[in-house]
Design a protein around this motif. Structure first.
Motif, short mmCIF file in Angstrom:
data_model
loop_
_atom_site.label_atom_id
_atom_site.label_comp_id
_atom_site.label_asym_id
_atom_site.label_seq_id
_atom_site.Cartn_x
_atom_site.Cartn_y
_atom_site.Cartn_z
N MET A 1 0.83 -1.19 0.00
CA MET A 1 0.00 0.00 0.00
C MET A 1 0.86 1.23 0.00
N ARG A 2 2.14 0.99 0.25
CA ARG A 2 3.14 2.03 0.12
C ARG A 2 2.87 3.27 0.93
N ARG A 3 2.85 4.38 0.28
CA ARG A 3 2.87 5.69 0.94
C ARG A 3 1.74 5.92 1.92
N LEU A 221 14.31 -15.55 -8.56
CA LEU A 221 14.43 -15.79 -7.13
C LEU A 221 13.30 -16.61 -6.55
N GLY A 222 12.09 -16.28 -6.94
CA GLY A 222 10.91 -16.89 -6.36
C GLY A 222 9.69 -16.08 -6.72
N MET A 223 8.63 -16.25 -5.95
CA MET A 223 7.36 -15.60 -6.24
C MET A 223 6.81 -14.95 -4.97
N ASP A 224 6.34 -13.72 -5.13
CA ASP A 224 5.59 -13.02 -4.10
C ASP A 224 4.12 -13.31 -4.37
N PRO A 225 3.44 -14.11 -3.53
CA PRO A 225 2.08 -14.56 -3.85
C PRO A 225 1.06 -13.45 -4.00
N LEU A 226 1.17 -12.38 -3.19
CA LEU A 226 0.17 -11.31 -3.26
C LEU A 226 0.72 -10.07 -2.57
N ASN A 227 0.82 -8.98 -3.32
CA ASN A 227 1.32 -7.74 -2.75
C ASN A 227 0.38 -7.20 -1.68
N GLU A 228 0.95 -6.81 -0.55
CA GLU A 228 0.28 -6.08 0.52
C GLU A 228 -1.12 -6.60 0.84
#
Length: 585
Positions: A1-3, A221-228
């Motif tokens: 969600m960052r900022r 490298l691999g997988m990020d399943p779901l951002n934030e």
């Protein structure tokens, strides 16, 4: 969600396996490490590519063409010395219709990934979403999202979207019922949505594994399943219980899909509940899920929610050590290594943008060491591991977009990131770095032949844009080291301490462009070779010995004499011998 967090209270290298080795239970709280097949500890640094993956104008990929990806990879390597990227893809891009996999989209993604792996840059593939889906938002909305395809949203009975009185886009996760209900449907697997997501993710992974050449896939490298991940409604649970009962079971299912589709040798880079470590909201952190182990990486984000909203103070020496140490310690408790796949700040348009250069400088300092610069020389034995990380973000189209927001031809966005009024790219649309290069092109160890003990870097980056503003030394040697102080005074320098473990391979350190080979001084207990952008340190195969390397950029003035170098070496040896270095792993 960052900022917006403030308001929301390996590697395989031609047969080299990514291994996250946890610290023993008796050790100080330290995460594991990434290792190569030679046994060297690896540090990964780079950027997210990119927010353009959220935009229709870019085909929901980071780049509009493979040629743009090639040019971007080369520029990133030359301008920053990056060794890794986080590469955004989306559910909508992979599966635009029920049961339909867009293989042409995946072919384009594979070609863009190759642009980086062909240049030795490793790639973490990230399934990205923000506010769940752009298809939740009205054509005239102030906000938009990304992630889920239109058919997913059409199948739900969601209210008309409204954020209410929202100053920042992330507030939609708390107050926009359409966004919350859509996310809740996923976690509850309503209409089989989670099943469908996992099915398409398996197809995407299989396609990439089959399409990428072995030499290229070796650097994935691999997988990020779901951002934030955000909850969409806790159903009466606490955040930590929600992670245990909703989030971790999804990660376990995703892990099984990876295993079944050619990714068994790569870890899942799993993120905690988005509210964790945000200054105002502390729920989550995967603190109740047990030990993750080496098939998972603890994958955290960090943004300074306070300075984005209420805190007017500038960042300085040690500002972010506590936040980064929290990530280190959480990874250690989970029995795996840590990775910071997003951090950064806006370059314009927010109350903190004018303070961004030193905010980013201080975040990198927190990634480098557990310690502030003022405490580094006195307490280097507690400096802990260097955290691998990818900054948000690298957008080669920054400031020259043409995105129809929510498909509205009357709202063509051109400035910044062309997404929810953000402007975070460290590269401009003309190919120039937007921050002082000394913030982004840094000394850091890329491969350590032994056990890393401590690392610190004095970057002397300025607090303004384009090299403007003032600077300050954050890491000054103590008075008892006059020869070292004379050598590093007013200069950029880095210090690396490591213990040999019998490896014959060299330790390698990235050098910024400001470290010209002919004007770079090295004081080390190991044999040192300086070439363009690389310091190679050969300590030999002896195990158990502690080695120190001090590398200094001397762009002007006289280079140190042999006598000065020997005096500095003697001080470094005495200093290192006086430290109580831990037995880490």
């Amino acid at each position: 969600m960052r900022r917006m967090r403030a308001l929301l209270t390996l590697i395989v290298l031609a047969g080299v396996a990514l291994i996250a080795t946890p610290a023993p239970a008796s050790a100080a709280p330290l995460p594991g490490v990434f290792r190569d097949a030679l046994g060297r500890e690896l540090v990964l640094r780079g950027f997210n590519v990119s927010g353009s993956g959220k935009l229709r104008e870019s085909g929901l990929l980071p780049f509009r063409s493979t040629a743009d990806a090639v040019a971007s990879a080369q520029a990133m390597r030359e301008l920053t010395g990056a060794t890794a990227i986080r590469f955004l893809i989306s559910w909508e891009g992979v599966q635009p219709q029920p049961g339909v996999i867009d293989h042409a989209y995946l072919d384009r993604a594979a070609a863009q990934i190759r642009a980086f792996t062909d240049r030795g840059i490793r790639v973490l593939v990230d399934y990205h979403q923000d506010l769940w889906s752009r298809h939740l938002f009205d054509a005239d909305s102030w906000y938009t999202g990304d992630g889920a395809p239109a058919w997913v949203i059409a199948g739900g009975d969601h209210p008309d979207e409204s954020c209410g009185i929202c100053l920042l886009w992330g507030q939609n996760m708390l107050s926009n019922q359409a966004v919350r209900e859509a996310a809740h449907d996923f976690w509850a697997n309503e209409r089989g949505l989670q099943d469908a997501f996992l099915t398409q993710a398996g197809a995407a992974m299989r396609h990439l594994a089959d399409t990428l050449p072995a030499s290229s896939f070796a650097l994935v490298l691999g997988m990020d399943p779901l951002n934030e991940p955000f909850d969409g409604g806790l159903d009466g649970m606490s955040g930590t219980t929600w992670e245990q009962q909703r989030l971790m079971p999804f990660y376990q299912r995703f892990r099984a899909v990876m295993d079944a589709n050619g990714w068994a040798a790569r870890p899942a880079f799993v993120e905690p509940l988005v509210f964790w470590n945000t200054t105002f909201g502390e729920a989550g952190g995967l603190s109740t899920v047990g030990t993750l182990g080496t098939r998972f990486v603890f994958n955290a984000h960090y943004y300074d929610g306070a300075r984005l909203t209420l805190d007017p103070t500038p960042a300085g020496d040690g500002t972010y050590t506590a936040a980064m140490n929290r990530i280190r310690d959480r990874a250690a408790a989970l029995g795996t290594t840590g990775f910071v796949s997003e951090f950064g700040n806006a370059l314009s348009g927010t109350s903190s943008a004018s303070r961004t250069p030193w905010m980013i400088r201080s975040m990198y300092q927190g990634l480098d060491s557990r310690l502030s610069g003022a405490n580094w020389w006195r307490n280097a034995a507690t400096a802990g591991p260097v955290l691998s990380a990818t900054q948000w973000h690298w957008d080669v189209y920054s400031g020259r977009h043409a995105e129809a927001m929510n498909g509205n031809p009357s709202k063509i966005l051109t400035t910044g990131d062309a997404w929810n009024d953000e402007d975070h790219s460290v590269i401009s649309g003309t190919g120039a770095l937007r921050l002082d290069p000394r913030v982004l092109d840094r000394v850091y160890p890329t491969a350590i032949a032994g056990e890393h003990l401590a690392f610190g870097y004095q970057d002397l980056a300025r607090d303004g844009y384009g090299g403007a503003g003032g600077t300050a030394a954050w890491m000054t040697p103590p008075a008892g080291m006059p020869a070292v102080s004379a050598l590093v005074g007013g200069r950029q320098y880095g210090v690396l301490v490591w213990r040999g473990t019998g490896l014959s391979a060299p330790t390698e350190v990235h050098l910024p462009a400001s470290f010209a080979p002919a004007r770079t001084a090295v004081v080390s207990t190991a044999a040192a070779t300086v070439s363009s952008r690389l310091l190679s340190l050969s300590a030999g195969p002896s195990a158990g010995a502690v080695h120190v390397a001090l590398v200094v950029s001397a762009p002007t003035g006289s280079l140190p004499t042999a006598a000065q170098t020997e005096a500095a070496r003697a001080e470094l040896n005495s200093w290192a011998a006086a430290q109580s270095w831990p037995m880490l792993r």
